[in-house]
Each structure stands twice: as C-alpha cells, then as structure tokens.
Design a protein around this motif. Sequence first.
Motif, PDB file in Angstrom:
ATOM      1  N   GLY A  28     -11.085   0.163 -48.235  1.00  0.00           N
ATOM      2  CA  GLY A  28     -10.735   0.669 -49.312  1.00  0.00           C
ATOM      3  C   GLY A  28     -11.562   2.059 -49.176  1.00  0.00           C
ATOM      4  O   GLY A  28     -12.310   2.367 -48.488  1.00  0.00           O
ATOM      5  N   PHE A  29     -11.184   2.868 -50.212  1.00  0.00           N
ATOM      6  CA  PHE A  29     -11.876   4.349 -50.184  1.00  0.00           C
ATOM      7  C   PHE A  29     -13.333   4.214 -50.374  1.00  0.00           C
ATOM      8  O   PHE A  29     -14.221   4.672 -49.650  1.00  0.00           O
ATOM      9  N   ARG A  30     -13.755   3.423 -51.475  1.00  0.00           N
ATOM     10  CA  ARG A  30     -15.071   3.330 -51.880  1.00  0.00           C
ATOM     11  C   ARG A  30     -16.022   2.649 -50.862  1.00  0.00           C
ATOM     12  O   ARG A  30     -17.329   2.999 -50.478  1.00  0.00           O
ATOM     13  N   GLY A  31     -15.539   1.784 -50.078  1.00  0.00           N
ATOM     14  CA  GLY A  31     -16.069   0.945 -49.086  1.00  0.00           C
ATOM     15  C   GLY A  31     -16.203   1.657 -47.939  1.00  0.00           C
ATOM     16  O   GLY A  31     -16.979   1.355 -46.899  1.00  0.00           O
ATOM     17  N   ALA A  32     -15.375   2.696 -47.532  1.00  0.00           N
ATOM     18  CA  ALA A  32     -15.405   3.495 -46.282  1.00  0.00           C
ATOM     19  C   ALA A  32     -16.295   4.403 -46.090  1.00  0.00           C
ATOM     20  O   ALA A  32     -16.734   4.931 -47.384  1.00  0.00           O
ATOM     21  N   THR A  33     -16.975   4.641 -45.221  1.00  0.00           N
ATOM     22  CA  THR A  33     -17.778   5.925 -44.884  1.00  0.00           C
ATOM     23  C   THR A  33     -17.428   6.633 -43.947  1.00  0.00           C
ATOM     24  O   THR A  33     -16.858   6.330 -42.684  1.00  0.00           O
ATOM     25  N   LEU A  34     -17.984   7.733 -43.659  1.00  0.00           N
ATOM     26  CA  LEU A  34     -17.602   8.795 -42.748  1.00  0.00           C
ATOM     27  C   LEU A  34     -18.284   8.068 -41.212  1.00  0.00           C
ATOM     28  O   LEU A  34     -17.656   8.522 -40.164  1.00  0.00           O
ATOM     29  N   ASP A  35     -19.388   7.578 -41.274  1.00  0.00           N
ATOM     30  CA  ASP A  35     -19.991   6.987 -40.185  1.00  0.00           C
ATOM     31  C   ASP A  35     -19.042   5.968 -39.579  1.00  0.00           C
ATOM     32  O   ASP A  35     -18.974   6.037 -38.292  1.00  0.00           O
ATOM     33  N   ASN A 110      -4.398   0.050 -52.139  1.00  0.00           N
ATOM     34  CA  ASN A 110      -5.718   0.268 -52.379  1.00  0.00           C
ATOM     35  C   ASN A 110      -5.899   1.442 -53.432  1.00  0.00           C
ATOM     36  O   ASN A 110      -6.880   1.548 -54.462  1.00  0.00           O
ATOM     37  N   GLU A 111      -5.117   2.520 -53.114  1.00  0.00           N
ATOM     38  CA  GLU A 111      -5.192   3.697 -53.966  1.00  0.00           C
ATOM     39  C   GLU A 111      -4.595   3.355 -55.494  1.00  0.00           C
ATOM     40  O   GLU A 111      -5.372   3.910 -56.438  1.00  0.00           O
ATOM     41  N   ILE A 112      -3.580   2.607 -55.379  1.00  0.00           N
ATOM     42  CA  ILE A 112      -3.025   2.389 -56.878  1.00  0.00           C
ATOM     43  C   ILE A 112      -4.042   1.301 -57.575  1.00  0.00           C
ATOM     44  O   ILE A 112      -4.398   1.348 -58.772  1.00  0.00           O
ATOM     45  N   LEU A 113      -4.619   0.478 -56.875  1.00  0.00           N
ATOM     46  CA  LEU A 113      -5.510  -0.728 -57.381  1.00  0.00           C
ATOM     47  C   LEU A 113      -6.704   0.011 -58.157  1.00  0.00           C
ATOM     48  O   LEU A 113      -7.363  -0.539 -58.948  1.00  0.00           O
ATOM     49  N   GLN A 114      -7.252   1.323 -57.376  1.00  0.00           N
ATOM     50  CA  GLN A 114      -8.151   1.928 -57.865  1.00  0.00           C
ATOM     51  C   GLN A 114      -7.744   2.806 -59.197  1.00  0.00           C
ATOM     52  O   GLN A 114      -8.739   3.631 -59.508  1.00  0.00           O
ATOM     53  N   GLY A 115      -6.556   2.832 -59.295  1.00  0.00           N
ATOM     54  CA  GLY A 115      -6.278   3.815 -60.665  1.00  0.00           C
ATOM     55  C   GLY A 115      -5.566   5.086 -60.024  1.00  0.00           C
ATOM     56  O   GLY A 115      -5.226   6.012 -60.852  1.00  0.00           O
ATOM     57  N   ALA A 116      -5.153   5.106 -58.732  1.00  0.00           N
ATOM     58  CA  ALA A 116      -4.574   6.281 -58.119  1.00  0.00           C
ATOM     59  C   ALA A 116      -5.301   7.503 -58.477  1.00  0.00           C
ATOM     60  O   ALA A 116      -4.691   8.641 -58.732  1.00  0.00           O
ATOM     61  N   PRO A 117      -6.634   7.619 -58.098  1.00  0.00           N
ATOM     62  CA  PRO A 117      -7.370   8.879 -58.224  1.00  0.00           C
ATOM     63  C   PRO A 117      -6.853   9.875 -57.557  1.00  0.00           C
ATOM     64  O   PRO A 117      -7.359  11.145 -57.965  1.00  0.00           O
ATOM     65  N   HIS A 118      -6.709   9.791 -56.329  1.00  0.00           N
ATOM     66  CA  HIS A 118      -6.051  10.956 -55.112  1.00  0.00           C
ATOM     67  C   HIS A 118      -4.412  11.065 -55.544  1.00  0.00           C
ATOM     68  O   HIS A 118      -4.122  11.957 -54.801  1.00  0.00           O
ATOM     69  N   LEU A 119      -3.903  10.096 -55.989  1.00  0.00           N
ATOM     70  CA  LEU A 119      -2.188  10.126 -55.785  1.00  0.00           C
ATOM     71  C   LEU A 119      -1.668  10.494 -57.207  1.00  0.00           C
ATOM     72  O   LEU A 119      -0.532  10.449 -57.213  1.00  0.00           O
ATOM     73  N   ARG A 120      -2.611  10.217 -58.322  1.00  0.00           N
ATOM     74  CA  ARG A 120      -1.981  10.246 -59.471  1.00  0.00           C
ATOM     75  C   ARG A 120      -0.924  11.492 -59.816  1.00  0.00           C
ATOM     76  O   ARG A 120       0.030  11.393 -60.362  1.00  0.00           O
ATOM     77  N   ALA A 121      -1.201  12.606 -59.648  1.00  0.00           N
ATOM     78  CA  ALA A 121      -0.524  13.920 -59.536  1.00  0.00           C
ATOM     79  C   ALA A 121       0.858  13.593 -58.912  1.00  0.00           C
ATOM     80  O   ALA A 121       2.078  13.857 -59.218  1.00  0.00           O
TER      81      ALA A 121
END
Length: 201
Positions: A28-35, A110-121
């Motif tokens: 998911g987005f929150r659990g992922a890191t750049l590292d 995962n994006e939808i389950l998180q409330g679509a913070p990056h895809l809502r628009a």
Amino acid sequence: MTHTRTRIQVKNSETILDAALDVFSSHGFRGATLDQIAEVAGLSKPNLLYYFPSKEAIHLALLNQLLVTWLDPLRAMNPSGDPVTEIMTYLRKKLETSRDFPRESRLFANEILQGAPHLRAAIEGDLKTLVDEKTVVLKAWMDQGKIAPLPPVHLIFSIWALTQHYADFDVQVRAVLGPDHDPFAEAEAFLEILFTRLLTV
C-alpha cells in the motif's frame, strides 16, 4: 525548452515504476518506502530521486498510467454495435486486464480503500464522466428492448466487481480452486453464461 530523455533515462524511469508497482501493490502507499522501491529497482535512493522527487510522485505516475488502462475498454464500447456483444467484449477485456495486470488492480484497490487521496479528482472527473456517458448508451439499448432493463450503473459496477475480484483476491481464489484450475478460463466461461442470461430480454 523540451529536453528529450535519453534511452537510459527512459529505462531507469520504467525500472523505478515497475519496482514501485511491486512495492505499492504489496504494502500500500502508506506502508511503502523510497528505500524499498530503490532496493527492488536496484538503484540508489539518490538516483531514484533524480527521476522522481518523492514517493507521492511515483505513486501518482503509476495511478495515472493505470487509469488509462482501466478506462480504455469502457471507452471502446460502441453505441452502434450489438449491445450483448459490446457488453461481453467489455467484460472479457476487464477480465483480461485482471489476469495481465494484477499488481495494477491491487494498486487501484489500495488507493480506493484509502479514500482515493491521489485519484479522487480523476474518479470524480474522467471516470464519472465516462460512466455517465456509457450509462446513457446502456439505457438507450434497454429502452429499445435490445437488452433486459437493469440499473445501468450497477451493471457496470457488477462487471468491475466480478472481474477485478480475480486479481485483488488471487490468493483466495487459487487456494479455493486448487492448483489444477485456471481461474481466468473458468471465470470467463461462467461470466459469459451469467451475463448473457442477465442481459437477455
């Protein structure tokens, strides 16, 4: 001034996005890191940041690519075609997308389950506009008696649910079916019967 990217820059960008798709679809987005993304890509973190300034930028690039892939089969539904053929073609393409792009499907879920913070628009804009447009097409076919009268938007929802399930719940599907079954071949045969009967007047 527009700068043409070199072949190595294009290759590295694609490598980063492919690695990020693995990481985001698993954590998911929150659990992922750049590292994590840099490690999977086989690049240093500073090298990764040369191509994408943040985790958000990588995630958004993936989602924008995904939305095109997701919407193209629905865009292809032809108002002048045979209604049952057009709907069944859309269903098959959605099932093929789940088979061929399972990581992308889980990324979207995962994006939808998180409330679509990056895809809502995008989902309130392009996706809704396209669904509204195809709802008019479906309703016209129903009014003309070419397919059974059904709630058009929920017909689309049911196609999404019954095709994306095989990507988003792949582990469960394969555990229940066992190793000797091809879930997608069986799903296509079943869904063809289900929707053909559902759509028949």
